[in-house]
Design an enzyme around this catalytic site. Structure first.
Site, mmCIF file in Angstrom:
data_model
loop_
_atom_site.group_PDB
_atom_site.id
_atom_site.type_symbol
_atom_site.label_atom_id
_atom_site.label_comp_id
_atom_site.label_asym_id
_atom_site.label_seq_id
_atom_site.Cartn_x
_atom_site.Cartn_y
_atom_site.Cartn_z
ATOM 1 N N GLY A 20 0.785 -1.238 0.000
ATOM 2 C CA GLY A 20 0.000 0.000 0.000
ATOM 3 C C GLY A 20 0.811 1.280 0.000
ATOM 4 C CG ASN A 22 1.742 3.236 -5.787
ATOM 5 O OD1 ASN A 22 2.128 4.267 -6.328
ATOM 6 N ND2 ASN A 22 2.362 2.067 -5.953
ATOM 7 C CG ASN A 112 -3.381 -1.148 -12.661
ATOM 8 O OD1 ASN A 112 -3.189 -1.212 -11.437
ATOM 9 N ND2 ASN A 112 -2.787 -1.978 -13.505
ATOM 10 C CG HIS A 114 1.767 -2.872 -15.336
ATOM 11 N ND1 HIS A 114 1.358 -4.069 -14.784
ATOM 12 C CD2 HIS A 114 2.741 -3.175 -16.221
ATOM 13 C CE1 HIS A 114 2.051 -5.062 -15.339
ATOM 14 N NE2 HIS A 114 2.908 -4.541 -16.206
ATOM 15 C CG ASP A 150 -1.344 -5.170 -16.877
ATOM 16 O OD1 ASP A 150 -2.004 -4.534 -16.036
ATOM 17 O OD2 ASP A 150 -0.671 -6.180 -16.589
HETATM 18 C C1 GRF Z 1 3.508 -1.521 -7.506
HETATM 19 O O1 GRF Z 1 4.742 -1.920 -8.020
HETATM 20 C C2 GRF Z 1 2.519 -1.308 -8.617
HETATM 21 O O2 GRF Z 1 3.101 -0.857 -9.794
HETATM 22 C C3 GRF Z 1 1.966 -2.712 -8.810
HETATM 23 O O3 GRF Z 1 1.918 -3.261 -7.520
HETATM 24 C C4 GRF Z 1 2.859 -2.619 -6.664
HETATM 25 C C5 GRF Z 1 2.096 -2.066 -5.509
HETATM 26 O O4 GRF Z 1 2.943 -1.538 -4.538
HETATM 27 N N1 GRF Z 1 0.703 -2.699 -9.482
HETATM 28 P P1 GRF Z 1 2.350 -0.858 -3.228
HETATM 29 O O5 GRF Z 1 1.437 -1.876 -2.575
HETATM 30 O O6 GRF Z 1 1.598 0.365 -3.665
HETATM 31 O O7 GRF Z 1 3.530 -0.526 -2.388
#
Ligand code: GRF
Length: 194
Positions: A20, A22, A112, A114, A150
């Site tokens: 989490g 992000n 999303n 990626h 994707d």
């Molecule tokens: C990230 O690398 C994102 O690109 C991918 O999953 C990962 C999530 O990381 N979809 P976090 O849980 O946000 O740290």
């Protein structure tokens, strides 16, 4: 309709399955003075997702969805999204694939992040595959979600150089820093187009 009227903020739900980072980053951005969005709901399929701690810390509603039956799981999620008046979904490390039917319900309103330079390296283990193929760059992409994995329209992308001594971990860490820059930027772009 997704219209930004007056001062009303867009309600966002973030879907996670893991750390989490992000999610945390987007929450912090949502608290900024001129932010046009509010994170109102966190959805996960994983009761052990570390990112759930941010729900508690920032007092955001969360729902843990039992995914043993996808149809029922998505039905429950749609209900929760409706209840919480969610306008836009941000996937951030959500490890379940959304069905065509679900996406139809939120057409053009799911984005999303990626960890690759799409259209290269869709799916899993992206950095490792890029390193194995001796690519010069990996990176990250924010894109709209459509019914093909994707493959939706790209909103923003950042190239990150693969260094000679990179391991999966070192590259992943470096790319994540850029994810935290481009996701809020991409979101701003999406919101300005509403
Ligand atoms: C990230 O690398 C994102 O690109 C991918 O999953 C990962 C999530 O990381 N979809 P976090 O849980 O946000 O740290």
């Amino acid at each position: 309709m997704l219209k930004l009227t007056g001062l009303k903020k867009i309600n966002i739900s973030i879907f996670i399955s893991g750390t989490g980072s992000n999610l945390k980053n987007l929450i912090i951005h949502s608290f900024k003075k001129n932010s046009k969005f509010k994170i109102t709901l966190i959805i996960t399929n994983n009761p052990k997702a570390k990112g759930l701690n941010f729900a508690k810390k920032f007092k955001i509603e969360k729902r843990i969805i039992n995914y043993s039956n996808i149809k029922n799981a998505e039905k429950k999620i749609l209900l929760e999204l409706k209840k919480n008046k969610v306008n836009l979904i941000c996937l951030a490390g959500f490890m379940k694939i959304l069905s065509k039917n679900f996406i139809k319900n939120f057409k053009g309103k799911i984005i999303n992040i990626h960890p690759s330079l799409l259209p290269k390296y869709k799916g899993l283990n992206t950095h490792q595959r890029a390193m194995n193929n001796r690519e010069k760059y990996s990176g990250c992409t924010v894109h709209y979600v459509n019914s093909k994995l994707d493959s939706g329209k790209i909103i923003l992308q950042k190239k990150v150089r693969i260094l000679k001594n990179d391991t999966f971990n070192s590259l992943n860490k470096r790319v994540l820093k850029h994810e935290h820059i481009i996701y809020p930027k991409a979101l701003k772009k999406v919101l300005s187009n509403l």
